[in-house]
Design an enzyme around this catalytic site. Structure first.
Site, mmCIF file in Angstrom:
data_model
loop_
_atom_site.group_PDB
_atom_site.id
_atom_site.type_symbol
_atom_site.label_atom_id
_atom_site.label_comp_id
_atom_site.label_asym_id
_atom_site.label_seq_id
_atom_site.Cartn_x
_atom_site.Cartn_y
_atom_site.Cartn_z
ATOM 1 C CE LYS A 46 30.363 15.841 43.438
ATOM 2 N NZ LYS A 46 29.834 14.466 43.421
ATOM 3 C CE1 TYR B 148 33.532 17.260 42.321
ATOM 4 C CE2 TYR B 148 34.341 19.126 43.596
ATOM 5 C CZ TYR B 148 33.941 17.803 43.529
ATOM 6 O OH TYR B 148 33.949 17.030 44.654
#
Ligand SMILES: [Ca+2]
Ligand SMILES: [Ca+2]
Ligand SMILES: [Ca+2]
Ligand SMILES: [Ca+2]
Ligand SMILES: [Ca+2]
Ligand SMILES: [Ca+2]
Ligand SMILES: [Ca+2]
Ligand SMILES: [Ca+2]
Ligand SMILES: [Ca+2]
Ligand SMILES: [Ca+2]
Ligand SMILES: [Ca+2]
Lengths: 262, 262, 262, 262
Positions: free
Chosen positions: B158, B154
């Site tokens: 990002k 994740y």
């Protein structure tokens, strides 16, 4: 889509703006006034009175000037809720790092770092006592993107101001005082207009040609223009407002995309 | 000092919010609605109708879902002026980097990077044609402060989204389309409430004890609390508004001071 | 002052270099060999044998290729002490972000992020078991300074690799495995030579003119030249060596000053 | 794998090390000596003579001290090829930002910023004349990860030093002089040993307990230990050597992973 200002946004708020007599500082004074705040600022001379603005005659680059302004601000307004440090700039000569004397370094450090440090030391304690307050420090994209011709000491002082801001944010967050940084690129102030006129006089051509010279020295601005002082002032006001209650220890860049790195 | 929303701020603006059915995405839908915008968002199921909001039933983590949403948005509203990508999250298991399979990586990349890339590719060209538009990508402080237990993929996705945003900002600035990033820390969403309840059930103690467990895992939050979804939404709206016309290629962190570095 | 290599520096060390058949990867193979290491690398074709180098024929951009290489490396050398991921590059077309299809994105992510992630997942566990190991990931200055014309997806993938590296460093430091990143700017590889020749053929002029075109596209390189592959290889070797035992979770840029920000 | 030093690596090189009488500075003196360099350093007192080291008695935190050292260095060695600024530290009191007086600020700025600025101004011009030279500035991870209890001014001064270094690197790269930064975390110097002894005396328990107190204050060090002064010295030597000829304008962190952000 027009930008409307809520005239009660800062009702009851007492705001100190450093550097408030010209450029982005002046626009910041106007922005808080339009939002209903009481505003105090300092000037070396005696400017025309403005409704709702307290002027203190003092030189904030000295320790004495800082003390005078802090004392007057507290006496006249009874306290300060919002500190907006817009003061700053560079008056060092060109010629690279060898042209910067110790005196230039101290002048840049006083104007761009220590004036803010001193006012914070005098005015943040009363915020801590109330458990409430908002502080905004204006740095510069040169803190990360320094230009070596004349502004090395300015850039270094602004980098110090940025790390200082993060450091005190760690202490002040738990005490209810928010601290944030606004980092502008080129702003189209009166000083910038005069710079363009001098460039035009020196090089010939149009004002637009002079503008292009400055844009090129910055490596270009993706949006194609400098910021307006009122745009910088609005970002300062946003960070100082309750809308930004969860924003703390942050740096908000307003440069039209000038800094080419993430 | 109360936060008032100008009901005409986004009058005439057509806004697409991804991830708009819950958490900060839902708050973003409400924020633009309150500002007078027309809003379209996507949902996998069939949510209750909301006045002024167009729902498109689709899964944005797939290429087909992206095409369906882009097409419906353009048809129903006649164009999109503001793109707010709030979609994102992590569903990878704990256990560090060895526990992350190729499937986990692709799922995290699709949800947190490629869904946004695809919608941008489909919807920014009509902004370029009009020479006007604003795009906001929501990343996470994990892009710079990754947590290794479960969210490595994740955080990496990002970070990719952040660099992607800077890259396209260089192309889009001269074409009139602004691109900025909002990087939140912990947000107190419904999902966060459920997490606290599960922690309380598992560990005993109070909800406040559970809250402290999460705060400790983040290394503390100087302001002592997570952001409210509406605070994140307001920052997104600020960046998408004309007040931010000089802000481009920037990343605005809203984390209460969680990231300990400048 | 000449650069001498200690032929026993890496005696007894087993090194896997990804991307080791050309450019900085090839130079890295040579650097570890000169330091006395045993080296394994992968190639899609069948390269000429080199003393002390094990070649595995495989395509590391696929999951199967990664498994084949990891298995062969462990079988032939009995373990891997140093992982140097030099693999990477961009083959996406020009034309800005709209020209990048989902297939381009997946190809860039596989080559520049997932190939490394997979090999790490297969080879770091045996380092953890021994409580010893060094990993170096090669990213690119584009992870922070992306160029929008053709390399947006490459830049984004390298940014993901950088944040991934920091995340796993938090888990692996306490387990005795060091993880660091080398971030090069322009490197004068064979591929760069061919690029200059193509530019010369297209534009006329000299090779020096073509070189200037590339320098300009980068905004200039303060030292006036790209890095030599052997200079990048030496920095990788430094980080993998015991001289760097206290360096962990860091990113070392080698770009002659190209990145203009701190 | 042992760390061997080539005794001819710096043969013929004239090196000035600031802060060379203790800690990482002393180790840097030893490192260059072991590599065959001539070394000059400054001390306030009169240290025992070391073969190959010129001592100049002076206080580098003053302008006069800087001039004295620069003059003596040039006279005794005939020129300086490598400048390693290891000088620095903090002697400010605890108590947060309000405890830092103007005098503390000036002392920290003199020690951690201006002493280096002055020596650079005096010694880099002769490097420019020869078109050759290497400069290494030692900052601190506090430049990005400031600790607010006692070291806010130190952290700010080191941030200024870092941005100053990037600025002059832009001017100096084209003139043949490389400028880089080494940013250490906790180093196990004699001063650190004494700190642990004082903590043990104050808190009871073992030295290992005292060590844990310091580790906790840093948020932990992933490799579980501070750097040895000789490890920092070796990194400084690497950057000053011809092996690093393509490394310029960079910052190399050596902190065992302490900084938790990319
Ligand atoms: Ca408050
Ligand atoms: Ca930035
Ligand atoms: Ca517009
Ligand atoms: Ca924290
Ligand atoms: Ca930051
Ligand atoms: Ca080891
Ligand atoms: Ca450049
Ligand atoms: Ca950097
Ligand atoms: Ca040289
Ligand atoms: Ca830490
Ligand atoms: Ca960093």
């Amino acid at each position: 889509m027009t930008v409307k200002i809520d005239p009660t946004e800062f009702a009851g708020k007492r705001v100190l703006v450093s550097g408030g007599t010209k450029g982005a500082g002046r626009a910041t004074v106007e922005r808080f006034l339009a939002g209903g705040a009481q505003v105090v600022t300092a000037a070396r001379g005696t400017p025309e009175p403005i409704d709702g603005v307290e002027f203190v005659q003092a030189d904030l680059t000295t320790a004495e000037g800082g003390e005078l302004v802090a004392k007057a601000a507290l006496e006249r307004l009874g306290g300060i809720d919002i500190l907006a440090h817009v003061m700053g700039g560079s008056s060092a000569p060109g010629g690279g790092f060898v042209a910067l004397t110790d005196d230039h370094w101290l002048a840049e450090l006083n104007l761009n770092l220590l004036a803010t440090v001193r006012l914070d030391r005098l005015l943040i304690p009363q915020m801590i006592e109330r458990g409430e307050g908002a502080v905004v420090h204006v740095t510069s994209i040169q803190s990360v993107l320094p230009l070596p011709e004349a502004t090395t000491a300015y850039a270094a002082a602004k980098a110090a101001l940025k790390t200082y801001s993060k450091s005190i944010s760690k202490e002040l967050g738990p005490k209810g005082v928010r601290v944030n940084v606004v980092s502008p690129g080129w702003i189209m102030t009166e000083a910038s207009v005069h710079l363009l006129e001098r460039l035009q006089a020196a090089n010939g051509g149009t004002i637009e040609d002079a503008r292009q010279v400055v844009l090129d020295s910055l490596g270009g601005i993706p949006i194609g223009r400098p910021a307006d002082p009122h745009e910088v002032a609005d970002l300062i006001a946003y960070l100082a407002s309750d809308r930004a209650a969860a924003i703390h220890g942050a740096e908000f860049v307003i440069d039209g995309g000038t800094v080419p790195t993430v």
